[in-house]
Design a protein around this motif. Structure first.
Motif, mmCIF file in Angstrom:
data_model
loop_
_atom_site.group_PDB
_atom_site.id
_atom_site.type_symbol
_atom_site.label_atom_id
_atom_site.label_comp_id
_atom_site.label_asym_id
_atom_site.label_seq_id
_atom_site.Cartn_x
_atom_site.Cartn_y
_atom_site.Cartn_z
ATOM 1 N N LEU A 229 -23.896 -42.401 18.772
ATOM 2 C CA LEU A 229 -24.810 -41.824 17.786
ATOM 3 C C LEU A 229 -25.871 -40.963 18.467
ATOM 4 O O LEU A 229 -26.246 -39.897 17.962
ATOM 5 N N LEU A 230 -26.361 -41.433 19.615
ATOM 6 C CA LEU A 230 -27.367 -40.676 20.356
ATOM 7 C C LEU A 230 -26.796 -39.340 20.826
ATOM 8 O O LEU A 230 -27.465 -38.296 20.743
ATOM 9 N N ARG A 231 -25.568 -39.361 21.290
ATOM 10 C CA ARG A 231 -24.927 -38.119 21.735
ATOM 11 C C ARG A 231 -24.709 -37.177 20.555
ATOM 12 O O ARG A 231 -24.922 -35.959 20.673
ATOM 13 N N ARG A 232 -24.304 -37.735 19.418
ATOM 14 C CA ARG A 232 -24.077 -36.900 18.236
ATOM 15 C C ARG A 232 -25.375 -36.239 17.783
ATOM 16 O O ARG A 232 -25.394 -35.065 17.401
ATOM 17 N N GLU A 233 -26.463 -37.008 17.840
ATOM 18 C CA GLU A 233 -27.758 -36.442 17.449
ATOM 19 C C GLU A 233 -28.170 -35.324 18.400
ATOM 20 O O GLU A 233 -28.734 -34.309 17.985
ATOM 21 N N GLY A 234 -27.876 -35.516 19.696
ATOM 22 C CA GLY A 234 -28.214 -34.486 20.671
ATOM 23 C C GLY A 234 -27.417 -33.213 20.464
ATOM 24 O O GLY A 234 -27.938 -32.101 20.618
#
Length: 237
Positions: A229-234
């Motif tokens: 999720l963190l990567r997707r947000e980035g």
């Protein structure tokens, strides 16, 4: 209660429960194993962790004795009076403690390291007087600790430090469902790391590695999800 003869005994019982019984959610966490050479008859336990027993007491039902600093510092009893705090404790236990325990056990078992005693730091010379004579001669290690590999244990601890700092920590702090601060996550790791390296903490790596697919999903899965999720947000940002 006995009821009033009109079939309302259930109502009386529910009233009794409401007025006299508190149902509190808890979390427990303390590792127990066996004393070397005891054939499973004599337990061996780690020192008291900082959260041996966490109790959610939203209604103020617990006796005052459980709310003291003495209960917390000496017994590891932590009382949570705010909603959501216990959920955060459980999430940190699963992600930090259980996650790194499973990660270590899998790698160690595959490398032939059959006990987590390999992670224990050698006891200081001043502490050897508390061991038996036979134990003192071999540096405080019991007769079942022949598998201890100090160098291998150091490598595993380095791996766990990296797993925590590079994956578990950013995953937990970026996930709003965990609801805790970076200091909370680091404190959990510091306490767990101290426990892992204690000489009476050891367990069989094969025991820990049982049911590894389910444990991996429960203990490491949340971190993987948070990082994705963190990567997707980035990427979207």
């Amino acid at each position: 209660g006995k009821g009033n003869g009109n079939g309302n005994g259930g109502d009386s019982f529910e009233q009794f429960l409401d007025e006299n019984v508190a149902f509190l959610d808890t979390m427990v966490d303390r590792i127990t194993s066996q004393r070397p050479g005891s054939n499973g008859l004599v337990p061996r336990c780690e020192p008291v962790p900082s959260k041996a027993l966490v109790i959610e007491d939203l209604g103020g039902d617990l006796p005052p004795g459980l709310l003291t600093e003495d209960a917390r510092s000496k017994r590891g009893v932590v009382v949570r009076s705010e909603s959501g705090k216990l959920d955060a404790d459980v999430a940190l236990k699963l992600r930090v403690a259980n996650g790194t325990h499973t990660a270590a056990a899998q790698a160690m078992a595959l490398c032939g390291m059959t006990g987590t005693e390999s992670l224990a730091a050698p006891p200081p010379l001043s502490s050897l007087s508390s061991f038996g004579a036979d134990e003192a001669e071999d540096g405080g290690k019991g007769e079942d600790d022949d598998n201890v590999d100090d160098k291998g244990g150091a490598i595993v601890m380095e791996y766990l430090d990296s797993l925590f700092s590079d994956q578990i920590l950013p995953g937990a702090t970026s996930d709003s469902t965990v609801n805790c601060s970076e200091d909370d996550v680091r404190a959990t790791w510091d306490d767990w790391r101290r426990r892992l390296s204690h000489p009476t903490f050891g367990l069989s790596t094969f025991f820990i590695a049982q049911n590894c697919a389910a444990k991996g999903g429960i203990r490491l899965g949340p971190t993987v999800r948070s990082l994705l999720l963190l990567r997707r947000e980035g990427e979207s940002g």
